[in-house]
Design an enzyme around this catalytic site. Structure first.
Site, PDB file in Angstrom:
ATOM      1  N   GLU A  11       0.836  -1.204   0.000  1.00 47.97           N
ATOM      2  CA  GLU A  11       0.000   0.000   0.000  1.00 47.97           C
ATOM      3  C   GLU A  11       0.867   1.248   0.000  1.00 47.97           C
ATOM      4  O   GLU A  11       1.986   1.221   0.504  1.00 47.97           O
ATOM      5  CB  GLU A  11      -0.864   0.053   1.271  1.00 47.97           C
ATOM      6  CG  GLU A  11      -1.863  -1.046   1.375  1.00 47.97           C
ATOM      7  CD  GLU A  11      -2.691  -0.965   2.658  1.00 47.97           C
ATOM      8  OE1 GLU A  11      -3.670  -1.698   2.747  1.00 47.97           O
ATOM      9  OE2 GLU A  11      -2.342  -0.175   3.565  1.00 47.97           O
ATOM     10  N   LYS A  70       2.254   4.543   1.460  1.00 45.88           N
ATOM     11  CA  LYS A  70       2.353   5.068   2.822  1.00 45.88           C
ATOM     12  C   LYS A  70       2.061   6.564   2.741  1.00 45.88           C
ATOM     13  O   LYS A  70       2.875   7.346   2.264  1.00 45.88           O
ATOM     14  CB  LYS A  70       3.733   4.811   3.413  1.00 45.88           C
ATOM     15  CG  LYS A  70       3.848   5.303   4.836  1.00 45.88           C
ATOM     16  CD  LYS A  70       5.022   4.654   5.506  1.00 45.88           C
ATOM     17  CE  LYS A  70       5.341   5.184   6.883  1.00 45.88           C
ATOM     18  NZ  LYS A  70       4.533   6.187   7.479  1.00 45.88           N
ATOM     19  N   ASP A 127       1.616  10.303   3.728  1.00 42.26           N
ATOM     20  CA  ASP A 127       2.336  11.136   4.686  1.00 42.26           C
ATOM     21  C   ASP A 127       1.380  12.158   5.308  1.00 42.26           C
ATOM     22  O   ASP A 127       1.280  13.288   4.850  1.00 42.26           O
ATOM     23  CB  ASP A 127       3.491  11.842   3.970  1.00 42.26           C
ATOM     24  CG  ASP A 127       4.542  12.316   4.952  1.00 42.26           C
ATOM     25  OD1 ASP A 127       4.424  11.995   6.150  1.00 42.26           O
ATOM     26  OD2 ASP A 127       5.479  12.998   4.525  1.00 42.26           O
ATOM     27  N   TYR A 145      -6.680   2.787   5.969  1.00 42.01           N
ATOM     28  CA  TYR A 145      -5.729   1.706   5.686  1.00 42.01           C
ATOM     29  C   TYR A 145      -5.899   0.493   6.600  1.00 42.01           C
ATOM     30  O   TYR A 145      -5.183  -0.484   6.485  1.00 42.01           O
ATOM     31  CB  TYR A 145      -4.282   2.217   5.762  1.00 42.01           C
ATOM     32  CG  TYR A 145      -3.903   2.863   7.074  1.00 42.01           C
ATOM     33  CD1 TYR A 145      -3.855   2.127   8.245  1.00 42.01           C
ATOM     34  CD2 TYR A 145      -3.586   4.213   7.136  1.00 42.01           C
ATOM     35  CE1 TYR A 145      -3.516   2.707   9.448  1.00 42.01           C
ATOM     36  CE2 TYR A 145      -3.251   4.809   8.341  1.00 42.01           C
ATOM     37  CZ  TYR A 145      -3.222   4.050   9.490  1.00 42.01           C
ATOM     38  OH  TYR A 145      -2.891   4.625  10.689  1.00 42.01           O
ATOM     39  N   LYS A 192      10.560   2.786   3.314  1.00 38.61           N
ATOM     40  CA  LYS A 192      10.607   4.229   3.072  1.00 38.61           C
ATOM     41  C   LYS A 192      11.410   4.555   1.822  1.00 38.61           C
ATOM     42  O   LYS A 192      12.319   3.811   1.445  1.00 38.61           O
ATOM     43  CB  LYS A 192      11.273   4.927   4.266  1.00 38.61           C
ATOM     44  CG  LYS A 192      10.515   4.812   5.569  1.00 38.61           C
ATOM     45  CD  LYS A 192       9.350   5.758   5.569  1.00 38.61           C
ATOM     46  CE  LYS A 192       8.867   6.122   6.944  1.00 38.61           C
ATOM     47  NZ  LYS A 192       9.587   7.139   7.651  1.00 38.61           N
ATOM     48  N   CYS A 199      31.394  20.065  31.801  1.00 40.22           N
ATOM     49  CA  CYS A 199      30.016  20.349  31.406  1.00 40.22           C
ATOM     50  C   CYS A 199      29.891  21.850  31.123  1.00 40.22           C
ATOM     51  O   CYS A 199      30.252  22.662  31.980  1.00 40.22           O
ATOM     52  CB  CYS A 199      29.058  19.941  32.518  1.00 40.22           C
ATOM     53  SG  CYS A 199      27.367  20.481  32.220  1.00 40.22           S
ATOM     54  N   CYS A 245      27.261  23.314  34.098  1.00 43.13           N
ATOM     55  CA  CYS A 245      27.574  23.396  35.529  1.00 43.13           C
ATOM     56  C   CYS A 245      29.077  23.357  35.808  1.00 43.13           C
ATOM     57  O   CYS A 245      29.494  23.541  36.945  1.00 43.13           O
ATOM     58  CB  CYS A 245      26.861  22.288  36.297  1.00 43.13           C
ATOM     59  SG  CYS A 245      27.555  20.651  36.021  1.00 43.13           S
ATOM     60  N   CYS A 292      28.411  14.424  31.941  1.00 37.42           N
ATOM     61  CA  CYS A 292      28.627  15.397  33.017  1.00 37.42           C
ATOM     62  C   CYS A 292      28.458  14.682  34.355  1.00 37.42           C
ATOM     63  O   CYS A 292      27.498  13.951  34.562  1.00 37.42           O
ATOM     64  CB  CYS A 292      27.595  16.524  32.883  1.00 37.42           C
ATOM     65  SG  CYS A 292      27.306  17.435  34.396  1.00 37.42           S
ATOM     66  N   CYS A 330      23.691  19.779  38.514  1.00 42.49           N
ATOM     67  CA  CYS A 330      23.715  20.302  37.144  1.00 42.49           C
ATOM     68  C   CYS A 330      22.324  20.769  36.730  1.00 42.49           C
ATOM     69  O   CYS A 330      21.383  19.987  36.644  1.00 42.49           O
ATOM     70  CB  CYS A 330      24.225  19.252  36.168  1.00 42.49           C
ATOM     71  SG  CYS A 330      24.232  19.867  34.471  1.00 42.49           S
TER      72      CYS A 330
END
Ligand code: IVH
Length: 700
Positions: free
Chosen positions: A119, A121, A123, A243, A341, A433, A436, A451, A457
């Site tokens: 079928e 697909k 979108d 579908y 796809k 990091c 922090c 980190c 943090c």
């Protein structure tokens, strides 16, 4: 230019009348005569005059009404049968592997034929429509697959514009609000996709002001179907295809195949997903031959532009319903279907900078800031670089010209460097990091640098809160990234339980927060106080515990109380530890992460506070009337009538818990031939042992 009060009064009246006229055309007659931009200009003119002469501004003025949208939010709809997603394949090999996996699972020889249907697909955005005794009673979006939003009234407005006609000549709405025909089942739920045809998309966008235009038909469809005013003119631009189906009452005699069921759905007056546009006998794209499916995929990809709507691939489905039943689901997707796809779209752009994002578990993720570029209808300005090795491997430097790709909903990625800029320079990955300042360390064998700031943090704390309220966790609408950030900065929300103790009076007086948005937020938060166990586990944001593992845990422990009790007893080798590891799908890494989380005093405090605010519903085990519902089963040895995977999947669909090892909590051990140590252990513990036939009889 200044005007006299008299002139202003007349002008205010004239503009108000004109705006009311256009509101009516737009919202009630579905026939706007002016563009959004022209409307906005009139609106602003009126606003300016009212600002200058406040005593002339009336409460009935069009400037005092927010469009014509009703103020309520969508009601939530619980899908009795979850709306799942699809697994994706991008290459021919992946399609071939899928076919092999299916045959493997069903224990069929590789040369045995399975009929697949191919079928388009579409979108768009998936929806479900429920008919009771032939009447449309409920339309819903997919939402998170389990709970969607009630869009019944919006569905009724869909017109399915004919792309060969000019848009405003379309007929009345034609989404069936009633179905007629023979043998209509008492409950009939169908599923499909709402979308926009290219022509409708262009016309709709031509009426939108710059900056308000939709970026692509899919986004437009999603925005329109979820808009709150069922009289909004934009709804008429929508189209749909069916579908599949959801719940169908047992008074209906189901055909044995998908394609026959789709033919019945079509005979009730629905539009069903089309196949190759040049195929005149529209529906039957059935084949047992993978080579033919791949051929068909190539052909439709070439002819894509002749299709009046966006498709992002083909969906292959096992046609035989009995086989589908046996194949069942794995995680969020059925084993019996696959989305093949089209290849990802690629474009060239420049890396302007590389920045670090700190995730909720402390992972430092480098992100490339790109010169914005349109990739298949979506503007892309960031691409993930995953980790420091990836930057090194692809040798991506700031200033480089790179190839960017975006496939479906996947985060955009940099495929390769086209050219290094003459003045390009390598990015130096930080060892601290950036938020922090704590050390960022890379543990042996790991690609991520993390980190070590933990609780101090700020970035991690904010990310954890964002995760906590996200769609598949607490799903609190109106509490997004921006709001979390500002509530954090104001000190209103520092820990998850603060969300449930917000001071709405304080928020009401903040800029940008009207009475209505505060009421909506309060309603969303109140709603979120009732949460299911798997969502709650997921929301905690524990390392290595995602949605699927959240579900595994909730199925095993069933209630929050049991889960917590067990988690507090997690020590290497303890009974709770072994019991956790007996869950099929659980491993040491996961167990360690849970142990760590539940040993942290701060986390326990948060849990205690959350317990005061929430009602956490026990896990729902499927089909509670089955004899094995809630029972713990271990399969061992070689089964003859089905593969171990099929047996497991079937047991779970009946509400049983499948464990990987035998313990005193095991209810049944199903022993095939050559059963070894598990059978022995079951005998020692006195667990009930069944052979394959006895098991099949028990679940029949
Ligand atoms: S079947 C049990 N068939 O694609 C899953 N889905 O990426 C049933 N979609 O959520 C899905 N066209 O919204 C199916 N012909 C088609 C489809 C289709 C578009 C959408 C659907 C699904 C998404 C998964």
């Amino acid at each position: 230019m200044s005007v006299s009060k008299e002139e202003a009064k007349a002008e205010i009246e004239r503009l108000s009348d004109e705006l009311r006229h256009h509101n009516k055309l737009y919202y009630q007659k579905d026939a706007p005569e002016i563009t959004d931009a022209e409307y906005d200009a009139l609106f602003r003119e009126l606003q300016a005059l009212e600002a200058e002469f406040p005593d002339l501004a009336k409460s009935s003025s069009p400037t005092q009404k927010v469009g014509a949208a009703p103020s309520t939010k969508f009601a939530k709809v619980h899908h009795k049968i979850p709306m799942l997603s699809l697994n994706n394949a991008f290459t021919e090999e992946e399609v071939e592997e899928w076919d092999k996996r299916i045959k493997n699972f069903l224990n069929l020889p590789e040369n045995e034929d399975i009929t697949y249907i191919c079928e388009q697909k579409i979108d768009g955005l998936s929806f479900s429509a429920r008919y009771e005794n032939g009447k449309l009673v409920q339309g819903a979006t997919r939402g998170d697959g389990e709970v969607g939003e009630n869009i019944t009234e919006n569905l009724k407005k869909i017109r399915n514009p004919d792309p060969t006609k000019i848009i405003f000549t379309y007929d009345e709405p034609n989404f069936p609000s009633e179905i007629k025909g023979k043998n209509i089942p008492a409950i009939f739920e169908i599923r499909g996709e709402v979308y926009l045809q290219h022509g409708a998309f262009e016309i709709l966008n031509s009426t939108k002001a710059e900056g308000k235009k939709f970026v692509n038909p899919r986004n437009a469809a999603a925005g329109i179907i979820r808009q709150l005013d069922p009289n909004a003119s934009s709804l008429r631009y929508l189209a749909y295809f069916i579908y599949g189906w959801g719940e169908i009452s047992s008074d209906f005699s189901m055909p044995t195949t998908h394609h026959e069921m789709m033919e019945i759905i079509a005979s009730y007056g629905f539009l069903i997903t089309p196949h190759h546009p040049k195929d005149k006998n529209v529906y039957k794209v059935l084949t047992t031959n993978i080579a033919q499916m791949l051929e068909y995929h190539k052909k439709i990809q070439q002819d894509r532009s002749s299709i009046p709507h966006d498709i992002d691939g083909l969906v292959y489905k096992v046609d035989d319903r009995a086989l589908r039943e046996r194949l069942g689901f794995a995680g969020r997707a059925p084993r019996w279907a696959l989305a093949h796809k089209f290849p990802a779209e690629q474009v060239v752009t420049t890396v302007e900078n590389i920045e670090i994002q700190v995730g909720r578990t402390g992972t430092l993720t480098p992100v490339a800031r790109l010169t914005p570029v349109n990739v298949g209808g979506v503007m892309v300005s960031n691409a993930t670089l995953h980790n420091e090795d990836e930057i090194e491997r692809k040798d991506i430097r700031i200033g480089d010209t790179v190839v960017v790709q975006r496939a479906g909903d996947v985060i955009p990625q940099i495929v390769s460097v086209r050219t290094h800029a003459a003045d390009s320079h390598k990015y130096i990955f930080p060892l601290n990091c950036p938020v922090c300042g704590s050390h960022a360390v890379r543990e042996e064998g790991e690609v991520a640098r993390r980190c070590t700031g933990g609780l101090i943090c700020e970035a991690q704390a904010i990310e954890r809160l964002r995760h906590f309220v996200s769609r598949n966790a607490f799903d609190i609408e109106g509490l997004g990234e921006k709001q979390i950030q500002s509530f954090w900065e104001a000190g209103l929300i520092r820990a998850p339980h603060d969300i449930f103790r917000l001071d709405y009076e304080t928020i009401k007086i903040w800029e940008g927060w009207g009475e209505k948005s505060v009421t909506n937020l309060q309603a969303a938060i109140t709603y979120a106080r009732n949460i299911t166990l798997p969502r709650f586990i997921y929301a905690l944001g524990i390392r290595h515990i995602g949605e699927i593992t959240g579900k595994l845990l909730s199925r095993h422990y069933v209630s929050y109380a049991e889960l917590k009790k067990a988690m507090l007893q997690l020590e290497h080798g303890s009974e709770a530890w072994n019991d956790l590891l007996s869950i099929d799908g659980a491993g040491e890494v996961m167990a360690d992460a849970l142990r760590e989380f539940f040993h942290e005093e701060h986390n326990l405090q948060i849990l205690t506070e959350l317990e005061k605010e929430l009602t956490i519903a026990d896990a729902e085990l499927a089909q509670t009337d089955s004899k094995v519902a809630g029972k713990t089963v271990v399969f061992t040895g070689t089964l003859e009538k089905m593969t171990r995977n099929e047996a497991k999947s079937r047991a779970e669909s009946l509400g049983a818990k499948v464990a990987g090892s035998v313990s005193s909590k095991t209810d049944y051990v199903v022993a095939g031939s050559d059963s070894g140590s598990k059978l022995k252990k079951a005998t020692e513990l006195g667990v009930k042992i069944l052979n394959e036939d006895q098991w099949l009889e028990l679940i029949s």
